[in-house]
Design an enzyme around this catalytic site. Structure first.
Site, PDB file in Angstrom:
ATOM      1  N   TRP A 165      16.371  22.810   3.358  1.00 33.12           N
ATOM      2  CA  TRP A 165      16.721  22.675   1.948  1.00 33.12           C
ATOM      3  C   TRP A 165      15.655  23.287   1.051  1.00 33.12           C
ATOM      4  O   TRP A 165      15.867  23.476  -0.144  1.00 33.12           O
ATOM      5  CB  TRP A 165      16.902  21.199   1.595  1.00 33.12           C
ATOM      6  CG  TRP A 165      15.614  20.409   1.567  1.00 33.12           C
ATOM      7  CD1 TRP A 165      14.694  20.288   2.562  1.00 33.12           C
ATOM      8  CD2 TRP A 165      15.115  19.644   0.471  1.00 33.12           C
ATOM      9  NE1 TRP A 165      13.657  19.489   2.166  1.00 33.12           N
ATOM     10  CE2 TRP A 165      13.886  19.071   0.886  1.00 33.12           C
ATOM     11  CE3 TRP A 165      15.579  19.374  -0.808  1.00 33.12           C
ATOM     12  CZ2 TRP A 165      13.121  18.252   0.055  1.00 33.12           C
ATOM     13  CZ3 TRP A 165      14.822  18.547  -1.630  1.00 33.12           C
ATOM     14  CH2 TRP A 165      13.598  17.997  -1.189  1.00 33.12           C
ATOM     15  N   ASP A 166      14.513  23.617   1.643  1.00 32.16           N
ATOM     16  CA  ASP A 166      13.434  24.278   0.912  1.00 32.16           C
ATOM     17  C   ASP A 166      13.971  25.475   0.129  1.00 32.16           C
ATOM     18  O   ASP A 166      13.539  25.750  -0.997  1.00 32.16           O
ATOM     19  CB  ASP A 166      12.363  24.795   1.882  1.00 32.16           C
ATOM     20  CG  ASP A 166      11.805  23.734   2.796  1.00 32.16           C
ATOM     21  OD1 ASP A 166      12.435  22.665   2.919  1.00 32.16           O
ATOM     22  OD2 ASP A 166      10.760  23.976   3.410  1.00 32.16           O
TER      23      ASP A 166
ATOM     24  N   GLU B  51      10.517  11.642   4.051  1.00 27.83           N
ATOM     25  CA  GLU B  51      10.748  11.443   5.484  1.00 27.83           C
ATOM     26  C   GLU B  51       9.941  10.288   6.065  1.00 27.83           C
ATOM     27  O   GLU B  51       9.945  10.079   7.284  1.00 27.83           O
ATOM     28  CB  GLU B  51      10.469  12.747   6.231  1.00 27.83           C
ATOM     29  CG  GLU B  51      11.453  13.842   5.848  1.00 27.83           C
ATOM     30  CD  GLU B  51      11.110  15.193   6.456  1.00 27.83           C
ATOM     31  OE1 GLU B  51      10.252  15.238   7.357  1.00 27.83           O
ATOM     32  OE2 GLU B  51      11.702  16.197   6.018  1.00 27.83           O
TER      33      GLU B  51
END
Length: 768
Positions: free
Chosen positions: A358-359, A485
């Protein structure tokens, strides 16, 4: 190190210890978005040294086994991995029987440069052999932006105090492997053979060609190499196994310079239907003109790139140099066709195995959207090309409708082995939808939305309806993981719910726009999309549950987050960071501790969802428990600090973000650059200090200036318009460079940019 020319990063008399050499292999790598070559010494290293000797193609992969402790349904047991495709860097120089090496004889002078204006790297060495022969060696390397499969090495040698015989041996190896590290989950843990050399040959014109096939994916890569020496020489060539070598023997007189030019073409079957034929054709084109032709094309490409994509900072030269370096890495890393994206480490190393995250959408794509929108379009096109695989992924996870894009991937299939912090990050769908919306708002490229973007919006919106449910009149999304995370598998992650709401709302908005412009029917019929389904999108958006604690006036990260004990970040031993390498995941999950910005990120990208006081209180709360163990974190805290009027705090966070790779802050730049952080650095200036927000009514700006800077400048693209934003002490100026007049919102007040706007700086973050 402060650089005199900000577009040249240079080190002199550089260290030759193994740690620094691994770092320099990354920092001085050459890439163009299609291929990347680490900056390895052509002559090699002592056997005792560890090197990551690699050449990579963006989007070329093999499959690798991913063992699960328990083979439960739907868990992934196979992943894709970016491959080291060949070693065409080898050049050995022998001087009167003595082999040149940085570790043999005496290095009298040494310099390494990354020339970001001309798009080359340079290594210069003055070397004295054990027999007292002195040589000057200058090596220029380029990954061409004009011909993407082309990589060149220009190897210049000049004897300084002698005349005599020389030998240059240029090698081309197809028998290569990937790097590995058994102690770091962010890189491959085993050395596995992924490529099988099928043929090694010399063509009649002296071009060596090696054809290799990835063992499991079946993809083919062809590497072609040819050499040109600037003076007559005896030539010898041989092939052995998966290696081709060409040797030149000649004599030089003192002061005479000769040049070996080595051309490499890399072509693969993921990009070319007949990669062997394509490689031969491109090689003919490459050598049909002087090398200066490709240097000029490189310079021209980068001139255009810097004209729109540069960020200029006044008052802090070292920081300006870091900014320039970071922006250059972005253009080196970004894929320039729909077959590829941006790997987490670019094409500079094998960290994260070449996977896309998703970076791209949330940290990298914003830069290209505002400076080179055609590249942002290409990145979205890649996601569209993998939409069918995302639909299959959703079905695997039990969803009857919609598409779920993979957390990490190369060709579209999920590569996340540890699903609690990988596949469970459903917000990837919202992130991709967010990028589609922003692309439309900035470019007004309606045809692309009709062709690709709308379908992404509808299929991701469908996913949210299937994963969520209504409870007490509100729409809940349970058992997901947000950006943080260190907190996994939770109910109602604030960021996820907020981005899902945005996704659903814009699916409805897109449907209405297409219907109004008579472009809806074919797509709606193909997708079986109905008014009733669109109304269900709107209902879920209207009733989306966004966690809020009225006593603290913050948005809890999720339903249970505030019930946990706080992690004592301040008193955790420095050697225990990053926490993920020193504590079991379950230990981390039971605490209030954040790896990176999560709710704070949501307040940046979707600031209109909350009042200013809530964003400020949330920022203060999460700042105390965020470790910034992710390189994606400090840039977001910088942006929000600027938004909330804490300019000096924003400045402190920005300095940390800009130098991550040059300072090797995380100790793992040897495995590749942190591309997303580099995009985040750009956002920290433009969205943070510049106050940019992209909204449906236009671009919003609210500039602030840290006291340590004298000013900054950047350009923005909007539709057909290019504008320059210049912020100086006490005022800002926005100039229309080309294109048509555009409405702009400055500190919330609407203006029309027809020529130039100049106003005093105001304090941002004091109004709701």
């Amino acid at each position: 190190m402060e650089q005199k020319d900000r577009k040249i990063y240079e080190i002199k008399n550089f260290d030759l210890d193994n740690k620094h050499l691994l770092l320099y292999e990354t920092l001085f790598h050459n890439a163009n978005g299609y291929l990347g070559v680490r900056s390895n010494f052509e002559e090699g290293y002592p056997d005792s040294f560890r090197t990551i000797r690699g050449e990579y193609i963006n989007g070329f992969y093999d499959f690798a086994e991913m063992k699960q402790a328990e083979n439960l349904y739907g868990l992934r047991n196979e992943k894709q991995i970016m491959l080291n495709v060949a070693d065409t860097q080898g050049i050995r120089l022998t001087v009167g029987g003595e082999l040149f090496s940085m570790f043999y004889g005496t290095v009298l002078e040494s310099t390494r440069q990354l020339d970001m204006k001309n798009g080359v790297s340079v290594r210069r060495v003055v070397w004295r052999s054990p027999g007292q022969k002195e040589m000057e060696i200058r090596i220029i390397r380029m990954a061409s932006f004009k011909m993407l499969p082309l990589f060149t090495i220009e190897y210049r040698i000049r004897p300084l105090n002698f005349s005599g015989p020389m030998e240059l041996c240029s090698t081309h190896r197809g028998d290569v492997r990937n790097s590995f590290s058994s102690g770091d989950p962010r890189v491959a843990s085993k050395a596995i053979r992924h490529l099988c050399v099928e043929t090694t040959e010399f063509l009649p014109n002296g071009v060596s060609v090696i054809t290799s096939k990835a063992i499991k994916s079946g993809l083919t890569v062809v590497s072609a190499v040819t050499n040109r020496l600037s003076k007559p020489a005896a030539k010898f060539q041989e092939t052995q196994g998966g290696t081709a070598a060409q040797t030149f023997r000649f004599s030089l007189t003192q002061g005479e310079e000769t040049v070996l030019t080595k051309y490499t073409i890399l072509c693969d079957s993921a990009h070319f239907s007949d990669c062997r034929s394509r490689a031969e054709t491109l090689m003919k084109q490459a050598v049909s003109v002087p090398l200066s032709h490709w240097y000029n094309a490189q310079r021209h490409y980068l001139k255009r790139f810097w004209e729109t994509g540069d960020v200029r900072l006044m008052g802090n030269p070292p920081l300006q140099n870091a900014i320039t370096f970071d922006l250059y890495q972005l253009i080196q890393s970004v894929g320039k066709d729909p077959h590829s994206n941006v790997a987490a480490k670019g094409l500079s190393g094998e960290g994260y195995e070449g996977h896309y995250f998703w970076d791209t959408e949330m940290y990298i794509e914003p830069y290209f959207l505002l400076t080179r929108p055609e590249l942002a379009k290409s990145l979205i096109s890649y996601r569209y090309a993998t939409l069918d695989i995302a639909r299959e992924n959703a079905k695997t996870l039990g969803h009857k409708k919609g598409a779920l894009f993979p957390w990490r991937t190369i060709m579209g299939k999920e590569c996340s082995g540890y699903f609690p912090s990988g596949t469970a990050q459903y917000h990837i769908d919202g992130d991709i939808a967010y990028s589609v919306v922003n692309y439309y708002l900035v470019t007004k490229d309606f045809n692309f939305i009709v062709r690709c973007g709308a379908e992404i919006l509808f299929e991701t919106a469908r996913l949210w309806l299937d994963v969520g449910n209504y409870h007490n009149g509100q729409f809940y999304i349970n058992c997901v993981t947000g950006p943080d995370e260190y907190t996994c598998l939770v109910n109602n992650n604030y960021y996820t719910n907020a981005i899902a709401k945005h996704n659903l709302k814009w699916a409805v908005r897109c449907y209405r726009i297409l219907k109004k412009r008579n472009k809806l029917a074919p797509l709606a019929q193909r997708l079986n999309l109905t008014e009733e389904e669109i109304e269900s999108f709107q209902k879920a958006a209207n009733h989306m549950y966004l966690p809020y604690d009225p006593e603290l006036d913050i948005n809890p990260q999720d339903d249970s987050f505030l019930n946990k004990k706080r992690w004592d970040v301040q008193n955790t031993p420095p050697e225990n960071f990053p926490l993920l390498l020193h504590y079991h995941p379950l230990c981390l999950y039971r605490y209030q501790v954040c790896k990176q910005a999560d709710t704070v990120l949501a307040h940046f990208v979707l600031e209109d969802e909350q009042k200013l006081s809530t964003m400020r209180h949330s920022y203060d709360y999460y700042e105390k428990i965020t470790t910034h163990d992710s390189s994606l974190s400090t840039c977001i805290f910088c942006i929000m600090a600027a938004r909330l009027g804490m300019t000096e705090k924003a400045y402190d966070y920005f300095g940390e973000s800009a130098h991550i790779d040059l300072n090797d802050t995380y100790g793992n730049t040897r495995d590749g650059i942190h591309v997303a952080n580099m995009g985040g650095m750009y956002m920290a200036i433009v969205y943070g200090f510049g106050g940019l927000r992209i909204k449906e009514d236009g671009l919003h700006l609210a500039p602030v200036l840290p006291k340590e800077w004298d000013g900054y400048e950047f350009n923005l693209r909007q539709e057909d318009t290019l504008m320059e934003v210049c912020v100086n002490r006490g005022f800002y100026r926005i100039t229309l460079l080309r294109g048509t007049a555009k409405p702009l919102f400055l500190y919330g007040k609407k203006y029309l940019l027809k020529d130039q706007l100049k106003h005093p700086l105001e304090k941002w973050g004091t109004k709701s």
